[in-house]
Design a protein around this motif. Sequence first.
Motif, PDB file in Angstrom:
ATOM      1  N   THR A  13      -4.345  -4.070  -4.067  1.00  0.00           N
ATOM      2  CA  THR A  13      -5.534  -3.959  -4.383  1.00  0.00           C
ATOM      3  C   THR A  13      -5.962  -5.693  -4.569  1.00  0.00           C
ATOM      4  OG1 THR A  13      -5.872  -1.987  -5.422  1.00  0.00           O
ATOM      5  CG2 THR A  13      -7.706  -3.588  -5.895  1.00  0.00           C
ATOM      6  N   MET A  14      -5.269  -6.264  -5.298  1.00  0.00           N
ATOM      7  CA  MET A  14      -5.655  -7.829  -5.400  1.00  0.00           C
ATOM      8  C   MET A  14      -4.828  -8.648  -4.654  1.00  0.00           C
ATOM      9  SD  MET A  14      -7.518  -7.522  -8.020  1.00  0.00           S
ATOM     10  CE  MET A  14      -7.255  -9.004  -8.721  1.00  0.00           C
ATOM     11  N   VAL A  26       1.771   2.713  -9.822  1.00  0.00           N
ATOM     12  CA  VAL A  26       0.530   2.350  -9.795  1.00  0.00           C
ATOM     13  C   VAL A  26       0.355   0.516 -10.047  1.00  0.00           C
ATOM     14  CG1 VAL A  26       0.764   2.272 -12.480  1.00  0.00           C
ATOM     15  CG2 VAL A  26      -1.525   2.423 -11.368  1.00  0.00           C
ATOM     16  N   ASP A  27       1.554  -0.099 -10.338  1.00  0.00           N
ATOM     17  CA  ASP A  27       1.424  -1.345 -10.289  1.00  0.00           C
ATOM     18  C   ASP A  27       1.574  -1.966  -8.956  1.00  0.00           C
ATOM     19  OD1 ASP A  27       1.974  -1.802 -13.129  1.00  0.00           O
ATOM     20  OD2 ASP A  27       3.844  -1.394 -13.147  1.00  0.00           O
ATOM     21  N   GLY A  40       2.192   1.659  -3.312  1.00  0.00           N
ATOM     22  CA  GLY A  40       1.323   1.959  -4.184  1.00  0.00           C
ATOM     23  C   GLY A  40       0.907   3.459  -4.136  1.00  0.00           C
ATOM     24  N   ARG A  72      -0.041  -0.409  -6.348  1.00  0.00           N
ATOM     25  CA  ARG A  72      -1.240  -0.199  -6.135  1.00  0.00           C
ATOM     26  C   ARG A  72      -2.295  -1.336  -6.442  1.00  0.00           C
ATOM     27  NH1 ARG A  72      -2.888   4.594  -8.674  1.00  0.00           N
ATOM     28  NH2 ARG A  72      -0.759   5.628  -7.517  1.00  0.00           N
ATOM     29  N   GLU A  73      -2.084  -1.853  -7.888  1.00  0.00           N
ATOM     30  CA  GLU A  73      -3.055  -2.709  -8.101  1.00  0.00           C
ATOM     31  C   GLU A  73      -2.524  -4.223  -7.288  1.00  0.00           C
ATOM     32  OE1 GLU A  73      -5.917  -4.420 -10.183  1.00  0.00           O
ATOM     33  OE2 GLU A  73      -5.284  -2.309  -9.912  1.00  0.00           O
ATOM     34  N   MET A  74      -1.545  -4.391  -7.035  1.00  0.00           N
ATOM     35  CA  MET A  74      -1.024  -5.495  -6.425  1.00  0.00           C
ATOM     36  C   MET A  74      -1.622  -5.472  -4.920  1.00  0.00           C
ATOM     37  SD  MET A  74       3.126  -6.294  -7.223  1.00  0.00           S
ATOM     38  CE  MET A  74       3.092  -7.781  -6.113  1.00  0.00           C
ATOM     39  N   ARG A 114       0.742  -1.136  -0.082  1.00  0.00           N
ATOM     40  CA  ARG A 114      -0.009  -0.028  -0.013  1.00  0.00           C
ATOM     41  C   ARG A 114       0.824   1.132   0.171  1.00  0.00           C
ATOM     42  NH1 ARG A 114      -5.251  -0.373   1.201  1.00  0.00           N
ATOM     43  NH2 ARG A 114      -5.436   1.517   2.268  1.00  0.00           N
TER      44      ARG A 114
END
Length: 67
Positions: free
Chosen positions: A24-25, A17-18, A13, A20-22, A10
């Motif tokens: 999120t997932m 952006v990558d 992130g 941030r997506e990791m 976090r």
Amino acid sequence: MSSIPRVALRAAGLVNVDMREMATMSYIQARPYVVDSSAAERELGLAPTPWSEVCRRTLDGVESTAA
């Protein structure tokens, strides 16, 4: 091998952006989940490909690119 703590993902992130997506997932690695195709089957008439067919196609693809 170890995992990256969610708080670190976090924080990263905030600038990437990558990452941030990791973050999120990350729930995917934290708890089991089930993939259900019933809605696609019902609404679209689609059916999942049997594993034996998936494996055969994958091996055919690997063999054709290795040749």
